[in-house]
Motif scaffolding. Structure first.
Motif, PDB file in Angstrom:
ATOM      1  N   ARG A  32      -4.875   6.342  18.160  1.00 57.35           N
ATOM      2  CA  ARG A  32      -4.068   5.809  17.062  1.00 57.35           C
ATOM      3  C   ARG A  32      -2.984   6.793  16.601  1.00 57.35           C
ATOM      4  O   ARG A  32      -1.929   6.381  16.129  1.00 57.35           O
ATOM      5  N   LEU A  43     -15.133   9.266   0.823  1.00 55.28           N
ATOM      6  CA  LEU A  43     -15.302   7.995   0.094  1.00 55.28           C
ATOM      7  C   LEU A  43     -16.775   7.840  -0.317  1.00 55.28           C
ATOM      8  O   LEU A  43     -17.675   8.174   0.460  1.00 55.28           O
ATOM      9  N   ARG A  58      -7.943  12.248  15.399  1.00 55.80           N
ATOM     10  CA  ARG A  58      -8.856  12.564  16.510  1.00 55.80           C
ATOM     11  C   ARG A  58      -8.303  11.926  17.785  1.00 55.80           C
ATOM     12  O   ARG A  58      -7.708  10.840  17.732  1.00 55.80           O
ATOM     13  N   ASP A  62       0.825  -1.222   0.000  1.00 56.08           N
ATOM     14  CA  ASP A  62       0.000   0.000   0.000  1.00 56.08           C
ATOM     15  C   ASP A  62       0.856   1.268   0.000  1.00 56.08           C
ATOM     16  O   ASP A  62       0.673   2.160  -0.832  1.00 56.08           O
ATOM     17  N   THR A  72      -5.501  10.529   4.606  1.00 59.00           N
ATOM     18  CA  THR A  72      -5.534   9.061   4.665  1.00 59.00           C
ATOM     19  C   THR A  72      -6.808   8.582   5.364  1.00 59.00           C
ATOM     20  O   THR A  72      -6.939   7.391   5.640  1.00 59.00           O
ATOM     21  N   GLY A 111      -5.237  11.482   9.661  1.00 59.58           N
ATOM     22  CA  GLY A 111      -5.648  10.099   9.923  1.00 59.58           C
ATOM     23  C   GLY A 111      -4.469   9.243  10.327  1.00 59.58           C
ATOM     24  O   GLY A 111      -3.310   9.563   9.994  1.00 59.58           O
ATOM     25  N   GLY A 140      -4.948   5.480  10.580  1.00 54.22           N
ATOM     26  CA  GLY A 140      -5.406   4.093  10.451  1.00 54.22           C
ATOM     27  C   GLY A 140      -4.435   3.265   9.617  1.00 54.22           C
ATOM     28  O   GLY A 140      -3.247   3.606   9.501  1.00 54.22           O
ATOM     29  N   GLY A 141      -4.941   2.182   9.013  1.00 51.40           N
ATOM     30  CA  GLY A 141      -4.093   1.240   8.280  1.00 51.40           C
ATOM     31  C   GLY A 141      -3.359   1.891   7.112  1.00 51.40           C
ATOM     32  O   GLY A 141      -2.147   1.694   6.941  1.00 51.40           O
ATOM     33  N   TRP A 173      -6.367  16.355  16.556  1.00 50.14           N
ATOM     34  CA  TRP A 173      -7.297  16.903  15.559  1.00 50.14           C
ATOM     35  C   TRP A 173      -8.698  16.984  16.163  1.00 50.14           C
ATOM     36  O   TRP A 173      -9.535  16.133  15.905  1.00 50.14           O
ATOM     37  N   ASN A 185     -11.105   8.078   5.608  1.00 51.49           N
ATOM     38  CA  ASN A 185     -12.077   7.694   4.579  1.00 51.49           C
ATOM     39  C   ASN A 185     -13.116   8.786   4.325  1.00 51.49           C
ATOM     40  O   ASN A 185     -14.139   8.529   3.708  1.00 51.49           O
TER      41      ASN A 185
HETATM   42  P1  NDP Z   1      -8.969   2.840   9.014  1.00 52.96           P
HETATM   43  O1  NDP Z   1     -10.346   2.596   9.523  1.00 52.96           O
HETATM   44  O2  NDP Z   1      -7.854   1.961   9.465  1.00 52.96           O
HETATM   45  O3  NDP Z   1      -8.534   4.363   9.404  1.00 52.96           O
HETATM   46  C1  NDP Z   1      -9.387   5.463   9.168  1.00 52.96           C
HETATM   47  C2  NDP Z   1      -8.737   6.739   9.726  1.00 52.96           C
HETATM   48  O4  NDP Z   1      -9.577   7.847   9.387  1.00 52.96           O
HETATM   49  C3  NDP Z   1      -8.609   6.741  11.246  1.00 52.96           C
HETATM   50  O5  NDP Z   1      -7.422   7.427  11.604  1.00 52.96           O
HETATM   51  C4  NDP Z   1      -9.838   7.551  11.682  1.00 52.96           C
HETATM   52  O6  NDP Z   1      -9.646   8.234  12.890  1.00 52.96           O
HETATM   53  C5  NDP Z   1      -9.916   8.569  10.563  1.00 52.96           C
HETATM   54  N1  NDP Z   1     -11.257   9.137  10.410  1.00 52.96           N
HETATM   55  C6  NDP Z   1     -12.384   8.507   9.980  1.00 52.96           C
HETATM   56  N2  NDP Z   1     -13.430   9.371   9.969  1.00 52.96           N
HETATM   57  C7  NDP Z   1     -12.945  10.567  10.399  1.00 52.96           C
HETATM   58  C8  NDP Z   1     -13.533  11.846  10.618  1.00 52.96           C
HETATM   59  N3  NDP Z   1     -14.830  12.080  10.375  1.00 52.96           N
HETATM   60  N4  NDP Z   1     -12.744  12.861  11.070  1.00 52.96           N
HETATM   61  C9  NDP Z   1     -11.422  12.649  11.311  1.00 52.96           C
HETATM   62  N5  NDP Z   1     -10.816  11.454  11.138  1.00 52.96           N
HETATM   63  C10 NDP Z   1     -11.563  10.423  10.687  1.00 52.96           C
HETATM   64  O7  NDP Z   1      -9.101   2.849   7.442  1.00 52.96           O
HETATM   65  P2  NDP Z   1      -7.937   2.587   6.352  1.00 52.96           P
HETATM   66  O8  NDP Z   1      -6.721   3.324   6.767  1.00 52.96           O
HETATM   67  O9  NDP Z   1      -7.832   1.129   6.071  1.00 52.96           O
HETATM   68  O10 NDP Z   1      -8.589   3.268   5.065  1.00 52.96           O
HETATM   69  C11 NDP Z   1      -8.714   4.676   4.978  1.00 52.96           C
HETATM   70  C12 NDP Z   1      -9.016   5.059   3.540  1.00 52.96           C
HETATM   71  O11 NDP Z   1      -7.920   4.683   2.727  1.00 52.96           O
HETATM   72  C13 NDP Z   1     -10.252   4.346   2.948  1.00 52.96           C
HETATM   73  O12 NDP Z   1     -11.028   5.321   2.273  1.00 52.96           O
HETATM   74  C14 NDP Z   1      -9.667   3.383   1.935  1.00 52.96           C
HETATM   75  O13 NDP Z   1     -10.517   3.221   0.818  1.00 52.96           O
HETATM   76  C15 NDP Z   1      -8.399   4.118   1.526  1.00 52.96           C
HETATM   77  N6  NDP Z   1      -7.356   3.237   0.978  1.00 52.96           N
HETATM   78  C16 NDP Z   1      -6.947   3.494  -0.285  1.00 52.96           C
HETATM   79  C17 NDP Z   1      -5.980   2.717  -0.870  1.00 52.96           C
HETATM   80  C18 NDP Z   1      -5.555   3.024  -2.265  1.00 52.96           C
HETATM   81  O14 NDP Z   1      -4.853   2.192  -2.831  1.00 52.96           O
HETATM   82  N7  NDP Z   1      -5.916   4.156  -2.834  1.00 52.96           N
HETATM   83  C19 NDP Z   1      -5.339   1.588  -0.145  1.00 52.96           C
HETATM   84  C20 NDP Z   1      -5.821   1.426   1.216  1.00 52.96           C
HETATM   85  C21 NDP Z   1      -6.809   2.230   1.734  1.00 52.96           C
HETATM   86  P3  NDP Z   1      -9.890   7.545  14.349  1.00 52.96           P
HETATM   87  O15 NDP Z   1      -8.620   6.828  14.698  1.00 52.96           O
HETATM   88  O16 NDP Z   1     -10.151   8.724  15.214  1.00 52.96           O
HETATM   89  O17 NDP Z   1     -11.075   6.644  14.206  1.00 52.96           O
END
Ligand code: NDP
Length: 286
Positions: free
Chosen positions: A161, A203, A156, A107, A198, A131, A133-134, A182, A200
């Motif tokens: 995380r 999306l 957040r 990724d 990073t 963000g 996350g993963g 944040w 979602n």
């Molecule tokens: P995760 O669920 O692991 O992480 C999501 C992150 O977004 C977390 O840090 C979360 O914060 C934050 N977040 C979600 N909603 C909000 C909000 N309203 N305000 C602030 N922060 C927010 O998801 P992934 O990392 O697996 O995926 C994230 C995006 O990456 C997806 O849209 C996925 O489609 C895309 N992606 C794209 C790829 C590509 O090849 N283009 C490859 C892999 C993923 P918190 O920790 O506070 O919950």
């Protein structure tokens, strides 16, 4: 000589998995190369992951992609895990060689390739990630490995995380790292060279959403990237473009991570433009 009807099997394990579009990209790439590969989109429940991973060997598969919720759990079923994937603690690609399972994470590498394709240098730069996350983990580790000087990680506060990823970068890479809480409209510090969404947010179907950022602090010298693949021209990127910043969408990351995975499975390099076209057609954005 008889006709060979057997196909080389690859694919993706996930749960849920129904709407994962990688098969579209994969089959277009394999057909373009003229190789008999079949990409399977497979529903694997969390409790069945071990059995599913053993099936790779039993079915003589070339490899598999892992998606939610298997990227971390899969590590315990692998014989070898690449160094960067070990640091991330997550694997999205497994290939089978001499009966053993090898884990990689493509990724972040796909993201780095999409920056390089646009002529962006990473060495010595400051990047800010929205963000933690993963996707953020993978991108942060690869940016640090590619020589980024400093990473600002905004997340957040509730999930914790952001702090965890910041500590990981400080401990396991040479880059400096700083956590930004944040919980307000985020101003982008002027030291930032590369800004990446990073999360979602934006999306499909929530395409009218954008991260809570003060867009007037985005400057024309910044490169602004999104990982959202569907639809790729997000409001976040549009706001940055209005301030004169260069924008890079999430299709480049998606296609390039797949190219790297397919190279592990086939030994061949697929054509990015064929894959990008197939995906755009699928999303109706030609
Ligand atoms: P995760 O669920 O692991 O992480 C999501 C992150 O977004 C977390 O840090 C979360 O914060 C934050 N977040 C979600 N909603 C909000 C909000 N309203 N305000 C602030 N922060 C927010 O998801 P992934 O990392 O697996 O995926 C994230 C995006 O990456 C997806 O849209 C996925 O489609 C895309 N992606 C794209 C790829 C590509 O090849 N283009 C490859 C892999 C993923 P918190 O920790 O506070 O919950």
């Amino acid at each position: 000589m008889g006709t060979c009807y057997r196909e080389e099997l690859v694919g993706v394990f996930g749960c849920p998995i129904d709407e994962n579009p990688t098969v579209v990209v994969a089959q277009a790439a394999f057909e373009d190369l003229g190789i008999p590969y079949r990409y399977l989109t497979v529903l694997v429940y969390p409790e069945d992951l071990g059995t599913a991973m053993s099936a790779l060997k039993a079915l003589n598969m070339k490899g598999i992609h892992l998606t939610i919720p298997h990227k971390v759990e899969v590590l315990k079923y692998l014989d070898h895990v690449a160094c960067d994937a070990q640091i991330m603690g997550a694997v999205n690609t497994v290939y089978v060689k001499d009966g053993e399972l090898y884990g990689e994470n493509t990724d972040g590498k796909g993201f780095i390739t999409s920056l390089k394709e646009e002529g962006i240098t990473i060495e010595g730069k400051t990047a800010m990630l929205l963000g933690a996350g993963g996707a953020s983990r993978a991108i942060a580790v690869e940016l640090a490995n590619a020589g980024a000087k400093k990473l600002l990680i905004a997340n957040r506060p509730a999930s914790g995380r952001g702090e965890v990823l910041t500590d990981l970068i400080r401990e396991k890479t040479k880059a400096e790292a700083e956590y930004i809480c944040w919980d307000h409209t985020l101003a982008i510090p002027q030291e930032v060279d590369i800004l990446v969404n990073t999360t979602n947010i934006g999306l499909y179907p929530d395409t009218d959403q954008k991260p809570d950022v003060d867009y007037n602090t985005v400057s024309p010298r910044m490169t602004v990237c999104d990982v959202i693949p569907n639809h790729p021209h997000t409001l976040f990127l549009k706001e940055a473009e209005k301030r004169g910043a260069k924008s890079i969408d999430g299709l480049g990351m998606l296609v390039n991570q797949a190219i790297i995975s397919f190279r592990f499975w086939t030994g061949r390099t697929c054509r990015a433009e064929v894959m990008r076209k197939a995906l755009s057609r699928e999303y109706g954005i030609e």
